[in-house]
Design a protein around this motif. Structure first.
Motif, PDB file in Angstrom:
ATOM      1  N   GLU A 207       0.826  -1.206   0.000  1.00  0.00           N
ATOM      2  CA  GLU A 207       0.000   0.000   0.000  1.00  0.00           C
ATOM      3  C   GLU A 207       0.859   1.254   0.000  1.00  0.00           C
ATOM      4  O   GLU A 207       0.555   2.235  -0.691  1.00  0.00           O
ATOM      5  N   ARG A 208       1.976   1.238   0.740  1.00  0.00           N
ATOM      6  CA  ARG A 208       2.864   2.396   0.756  1.00  0.00           C
ATOM      7  C   ARG A 208       3.502   2.612  -0.621  1.00  0.00           C
ATOM      8  O   ARG A 208       3.644   3.747  -1.072  1.00  0.00           O
ATOM      9  N   LEU A 209       3.881   1.523  -1.270  1.00  0.00           N
ATOM     10  CA  LEU A 209       4.431   1.637  -2.620  1.00  0.00           C
ATOM     11  C   LEU A 209       3.394   2.223  -3.580  1.00  0.00           C
ATOM     12  O   LEU A 209       3.703   3.073  -4.416  1.00  0.00           O
ATOM     13  N   ARG A 210       2.159   1.759  -3.478  1.00  0.00           N
ATOM     14  CA  ARG A 210       1.099   2.266  -4.344  1.00  0.00           C
ATOM     15  C   ARG A 210       0.898   3.766  -4.142  1.00  0.00           C
ATOM     16  O   ARG A 210       0.805   4.534  -5.109  1.00  0.00           O
ATOM     17  N   VAL A 315       0.684   0.293 -16.762  1.00  0.00           N
ATOM     18  CA  VAL A 315       0.656   0.878 -15.419  1.00  0.00           C
ATOM     19  C   VAL A 315       1.406  -0.033 -14.449  1.00  0.00           C
ATOM     20  O   VAL A 315       1.595  -1.229 -14.708  1.00  0.00           O
ATOM     21  N   SER A 316       1.813   0.544 -13.331  1.00  0.00           N
ATOM     22  CA  SER A 316       2.590  -0.220 -12.350  1.00  0.00           C
ATOM     23  C   SER A 316       1.706  -1.086 -11.457  1.00  0.00           C
ATOM     24  O   SER A 316       2.180  -2.066 -10.880  1.00  0.00           O
ATOM     25  N   PHE A 317       0.443  -0.735 -11.323  1.00  0.00           N
ATOM     26  CA  PHE A 317      -0.501  -1.538 -10.545  1.00  0.00           C
ATOM     27  C   PHE A 317      -1.900  -1.233 -11.059  1.00  0.00           C
ATOM     28  O   PHE A 317      -2.123  -0.270 -11.796  1.00  0.00           O
ATOM     29  N   GLN A 318      -2.859  -2.056 -10.674  1.00  0.00           N
ATOM     30  CA  GLN A 318      -4.231  -1.922 -11.146  1.00  0.00           C
ATOM     31  C   GLN A 318      -4.947  -0.831 -10.335  1.00  0.00           C
ATOM     32  O   GLN A 318      -5.679  -1.111  -9.387  1.00  0.00           O
ATOM     33  N   GLU A 319      -4.728   0.403 -10.746  1.00  0.00           N
ATOM     34  CA  GLU A 319      -5.343   1.543 -10.069  1.00  0.00           C
ATOM     35  C   GLU A 319      -6.845   1.567 -10.381  1.00  0.00           C
ATOM     36  O   GLU A 319      -7.261   1.387 -11.528  1.00  0.00           O
ATOM     37  N   TYR A 320      -7.641   1.811  -9.357  1.00  0.00           N
ATOM     38  CA  TYR A 320      -9.093   1.869  -9.567  1.00  0.00           C
ATOM     39  C   TYR A 320      -9.713   2.794  -8.524  1.00  0.00           C
ATOM     40  O   TYR A 320      -9.255   2.866  -7.381  1.00  0.00           O
ATOM     41  N   SER A 321     -10.763   3.505  -8.940  1.00  0.00           N
ATOM     42  CA  SER A 321     -11.523   4.355  -8.025  1.00  0.00           C
ATOM     43  C   SER A 321     -13.010   4.130  -8.275  1.00  0.00           C
ATOM     44  O   SER A 321     -13.454   4.132  -9.434  1.00  0.00           O
ATOM     45  N   PRO A 322     -13.806   3.951  -7.222  1.00  0.00           N
ATOM     46  CA  PRO A 322     -15.255   3.796  -7.404  1.00  0.00           C
ATOM     47  C   PRO A 322     -15.907   5.064  -7.983  1.00  0.00           C
ATOM     48  O   PRO A 322     -17.039   5.002  -8.453  1.00  0.00           O
ATOM     49  N   ASN A 323     -15.171   6.186  -7.940  1.00  0.00           N
ATOM     50  CA  ASN A 323     -15.710   7.408  -8.540  1.00  0.00           C
ATOM     51  C   ASN A 323     -15.678   7.368 -10.070  1.00  0.00           C
ATOM     52  O   ASN A 323     -16.271   8.230 -10.725  1.00  0.00           O
ATOM     53  N   HIS A 324     -14.970   6.378 -10.633  1.00  0.00           N
ATOM     54  CA  HIS A 324     -14.851   6.269 -12.090  1.00  0.00           C
ATOM     55  C   HIS A 324     -15.109   4.822 -12.514  1.00  0.00           C
ATOM     56  O   HIS A 324     -14.184   4.093 -12.906  1.00  0.00           O
ATOM     57  N   PRO A 325     -16.360   4.371 -12.441  1.00  0.00           N
ATOM     58  CA  PRO A 325     -16.685   3.001 -12.860  1.00  0.00           C
ATOM     59  C   PRO A 325     -16.695   2.874 -14.386  1.00  0.00           C
ATOM     60  O   PRO A 325     -16.648   3.869 -15.119  1.00  0.00           O
TER      61      PRO A 325
END
Length: 410
Positions: A207-210, A315-325
């Motif tokens: 999580e810190r890396l993200r 991308v370096s990780f699977q970034e996701y936000s519920p604000n952008h479905p």
């Protein structure tokens, strides 16, 4: 000035002189024959008697004529000084013209000096900016090295845990701050509380890396592209068989507070011109996907290597936000990890491309990044949708649709 009057030494002088009662003249030849136009006095005569008469006279018979007349002396003096006067006037004109030319050259020299000073100042500023960028790149390189070292340590710890505790799976319920982690362990004896603590420590480091990657991406966005919102225009190049029609659409990217890493990755790809000459190659039909492959105008050109060389392949990780479905007409990165392929959601794909929607991946709880929405040019998207596909080859277009260029709208 005597019209027609000529002078030649040892010859008679002839000419025409207009005289009145007060006019005088002189001549150096006493035998000069002069035709004088004399006007008769004004008297109440008939019209024929008042006309001008032309009489031949000699120079000695003219009243008031004298070889030493003052009027003729002034004229001779004037004619004597006339060349000097003209020379003085020409000299004055030359001096004045030279002064104006010197003034003009002086002004041009000052302007050139000012421009040179401006160029020098700009060069100094560019040098300073270059040095700052070099220092910033050094800091980023050091930070990336630290992140890679941390990743290697995490990989070793995970491997040790697997060897010590046996077969287990970790499901990340929510890849955001406060992630909930559950472990499914095999029947291997060991310290249960110690293993759980290690697992939680690993997740905390991830999580810190993200968060570190997101902060770096956010700072890069602000430094290079300014404050959002950001928009990207995609210019399409349909095959000749498609005829004429709308050929571009505009994407408004997500907020950098929610999706900084995905937005930064896509903007860097566009800024470097990596998508120019690529293509949309299939209509699934729930998504319409673009990929680094050439089309009919640049057939055979390798479009993937520039993505790899740039460092923005995915991308370096699977970034996701519920604000952008993954709603209809939104943009997402394809794959694990996401990129470089991106797709247009043709309808609501929140269930299949959101968290837990892709069960065949190692971490099915993850989601694909959704980082933009089409705000202009839906008619061009509809035109792409209507192009013929081959259902036997995963709905590939029979003729791929080229991406002529992609550019950032400032």
């Amino acid at each position: 000035f005597f019209p027609g009057f000529t002078h030649s030494r040892n010859k008679y002088e002839t000419g025409l002189l207009l005289l009145s009662n007060n006019w005088t003249f002189q001549t150096s030849a006493p035998q000069t024959k002069i035709m004088v136009l004399r006007q008769t006095p004004r008297r109440p005569l008939n019209r024929q008697s008042s006309r001008n008469v032309l009489l031949p006279v000699s120079s000695s018979s003219l009243p008031g004529a004298h070889p030493y007349s003052k009027s003729n002396g002034r004229l001779s003096l004037f004619l004597t000084w006339l060349p000097q006067i003209l020379t003085v006037i020409a000299t004055i004109y030359t001096v004045v013209s030279s002064g104006k030319e010197r003034s003009r050259l002086s002004r041009e020299l000052k302007n050139q000096k000012a421009q040179g000073s401006s160029i020098t100042k700009s060069a100094r500023n560019a040098h300073q900016i270059g040095q700052e960028l070099m220092r910033d790149n050094e800091r980023k390189t050091k930070l990336i090295d630290v992140l890679m070292m941390e990743t290697e340590k995490l990989s070793k710890e995970v491997k040790n845990l697997e060897e010590k505790r046996g077969i287990f799976t970790i499901e990340i319920r929510k890849f955001l701050p406060g992630a909930i982690v559950s472990a499914k362990k095999g029947n291997v004896p060991g310290d249960k509380s110690g293993a759980e603590i290690r697992e939680k420590a690993i997740i905390a480091k991830i999580e810190r890396l993200r968060l570190a990657i997101q902060n770096i991406s956010r700072r890069e966005l602000l430094d290079r592209f300014g404050k959002g919102p950001y928009k990207v225009e995609i210019m399409l190049d349909f095959p000749p068989s498609a005829g004429d029609g709308p050929d571009k659409f505009v994407i408004e990217l997500a907020s950098i507070d929610d999706m900084p890493h995905s937005v930064h990755t896509f903007l860097e790809q566009v800024h470097l011109g990596l998508w120019n000459g690529c293509s949309f190659f299939r209509n699934a039909p729930h998504v319409m996907q673009a990929t680094p492959r050439s089309y009919y105008k640049n057939s055979g050109q390798n479009m993937e290597n520039p993505f790899i060389d740039s460092g923005y392949y995915h991308v370096s990780f699977q970034e996701y936000s519920p604000n952008h479905p993954h709603k209809a007409n939104t943009i997402g990165f394809s794959g694990r990890p996401g990129g470089p392929d991106f797709y247009i959601n043709m309808w609501d794909n929140s269930d299949t491309h959101g968290p837990g929607g892709q069960k065949h991946y190692d971490l099915p709880i993850e989601a694909e990044p959704c980082f933009g929405t089409i705000v202009e040019g839906l008619d061009a998207v509809e035109r792409m949708k209507n192009q013929p596909t081959n259902k036997q080859s995963f709905h590939r277009f029979k003729e791929v649709i080229g991406i002529k260029f992609a550019k950032i709208l400032m």
